[in-house]
Design a protein around this motif. Structure first.
Motif, PDB file in Angstrom:
ATOM      1  N   GLY A 163       0.813  -1.212   0.000  1.00 46.60           N
ATOM      2  CA  GLY A 163       0.000   0.000   0.000  1.00 46.60           C
ATOM      3  C   GLY A 163       0.846   1.260   0.000  1.00 46.60           C
ATOM      4  N   LEU A 164       1.918   1.277   0.798  1.00 49.29           N
ATOM      5  CA  LEU A 164       2.794   2.442   0.841  1.00 49.29           C
ATOM      6  C   LEU A 164       3.520   2.631  -0.494  1.00 49.29           C
ATOM      7  N   SER A 214       1.033   3.974  -3.003  1.00 42.46           N
ATOM      8  CA  SER A 214       0.764   5.379  -2.661  1.00 42.46           C
ATOM      9  C   SER A 214       1.902   6.277  -3.125  1.00 42.46           C
ATOM     10  N   LEU A 216       1.582   6.746  -6.860  1.00 41.90           N
ATOM     11  CA  LEU A 216       0.487   7.662  -7.198  1.00 41.90           C
ATOM     12  C   LEU A 216       0.856   9.108  -6.865  1.00 41.90           C
ATOM     13  N   ILE A 217       1.558   9.309  -5.748  1.00 39.79           N
ATOM     14  CA  ILE A 217       1.994  10.662  -5.399  1.00 39.79           C
ATOM     15  C   ILE A 217       3.002  11.173  -6.421  1.00 39.79           C
ATOM     16  N   GLY A 230       2.813  13.112   1.405  1.00 40.64           N
ATOM     17  CA  GLY A 230       3.386  11.781   1.203  1.00 40.64           C
ATOM     18  C   GLY A 230       4.168  11.292   2.403  1.00 40.64           C
ATOM     19  N   LEU A 282       1.853  10.400   5.241  1.00 40.59           N
ATOM     20  CA  LEU A 282       1.219   9.104   4.988  1.00 40.59           C
ATOM     21  C   LEU A 282       2.130   7.962   5.411  1.00 40.59           C
ATOM     22  N   TYR A 341       1.233   5.334   8.642  1.00 36.07           N
ATOM     23  CA  TYR A 341       0.875   3.934   8.433  1.00 36.07           C
ATOM     24  C   TYR A 341       2.079   2.995   8.365  1.00 36.07           C
TER      25      TYR A 341
END
Length: 349
Positions: A162-163, A166, A169-170, A215, A218, A222
């Motif tokens: 997931g990281l 992410s 996407l960032i 970012g 995030l 997490y």
């Protein structure tokens, strides 16, 4: 006079312990936080953590670039890569920019003919290879937050995945928004004058800082094995990490260009050495931001974690559960190190 008990210096109730947000912490408390950051950076061996993270990032960077370009490259081409690299060259050292450009051009050229199911398979393996950096970051954040990794292999893999997604996407958002701002800057300078172009240039940097801070926040929320912290308690460290990364990139670029001659020292390996050193300094800045967040959390008695307010000891985070906000002494740090080693030994039995 402060009261000394054993190895610990008690100074009474610390300033800022009743703060409900970082901006409510007074200046005297920030001074204590800075002192603890300096002390704990040595205790956590932040340099070694940064070196390890830089190595993992070095291994993961090409797969991450591949995953990003496989998505973005569906609409990109060689000319697009050259245009996007112009904004990167302004920030990172030239050797780093050259290596990134070579990888981008190679991936764009080879991925244009990959379509359909083959593209999905290639994208999966690229993301899986890029998870090395996420796993390294998770381990480093656990050390900084004084947490032990208790999640299972599947849960940890999903978290790292997931990281990684992410981060991709960032990166895509940053590339696309950078292209949009560059186009607006060009168009407005023609029709509305240079002042508007300068405005959009500032907006580009503000957007970059905001996107980078989001970012990093995030990742800091997490990544570690703990109950997530509220966003407002992650803001100072994530913003500091972004500013340090920008400052390191600019400063190291000037250092390489005008002070140090890596070519004379390392010869053909100079580009790789510069690349690794830049990754190390960048990783150090990010982990320093995470350490600032950790020490801010240590400073306050309020529940910094998400969800309903819980009493200390039930919040699911070591630093949030502290009920005695003492500045750790050398004796405290040594005992904590021995206790951590004992826990690790018992876990292997």
């Amino acid at each position: 006079m402060p009261e000394t008990t054993g190895d610990t210096l008690h100074t009474g109730p610390l300033a800022g312990t009743d703060a409900n947000a970082p901006w409510q912490i007074p200046g005297s408390a920030w001074l204590k936080i800075v002192k603890r950051v300096y002390r704990m950076s040595g205790f956590h061996e932040l340099g070694l953590l940064s070196a390890g993270l830089a190595f993992y990032c070095f291994l993961a960077l090409t797969p991450l670039i591949g995953a990003t370009v496989m998505i973005y490259g569906l609409i990109g081409d060689v000319a697009t890569v050259h245009d996007q690299m112009q904004s990167i060259v302004e920030v990172v050292p030239p050797e780093v920019a050259r290596m990134l450009e070579e990888q981008l051009l190679q991936i764009v050229t080879t991925s244009r003919g990959v379509t359909g199911f083959a593209l999905l398979i290639a994208l999966f393996f690229a993301i899986f290879g890029g998870m090395r950096a996420a796993n390294g970051m998770i381990s480093a954040l656990n050390v900084i937050n004084e947490e032990r990794e208790t999640r299972g292999v599947i849960s940890l893999t999903v978290r790292a995945l997931g990281l990684t997604v992410s981060a991709i996407l960032i990166a895509l958002t940053g590339v696309l928004s950078g292209g949009v701002f560059a186009w607006l800057q060009t168009q407005t300078s023609v029709y509305l004058g240079d002042a508007t172009a300068i405005l959009f240039k500032w907006l580009t940097w503000i957007s970059a800082v905001a996107l980078g801070s989001a970012g990093f926040a995030l990742i800091m929320r997490y990544g570690p094995d703990r109950r997530p912290a509220k966003w407002r308690w992650l803001a100072p460290g994530s913003l500091l990490a972004t500013l340090l990364w920008i400052g390191v990139s600019f400063g190291f670029s000037l250092y390489v260009a005008y002070i140090s001659d890596y070519n004379a020292t390392y010869g053909s390996l100079s580009a790789i050495v510069v690349f690794l050193m830049w990754l190390f300094l960048s990783a150090y800045g990010v982990l320093l931001g995470a350490l600032v967040n950790a020490e801010i959390e240590r400073q306050t008695y309020c529940d910094t974690t998400v969800g309903p307010t819980l009493p200390a000891g039930e919040r699911g985070a070591v630093l949030a559960d502290l009920v005695d906000n003492r500045v750790p002494s050398i004796g405290d740090l040594e005992r904590r190190k021995r206790r951590r080693a004992e826990q690790a030994r018992q876990g292997t039995e």
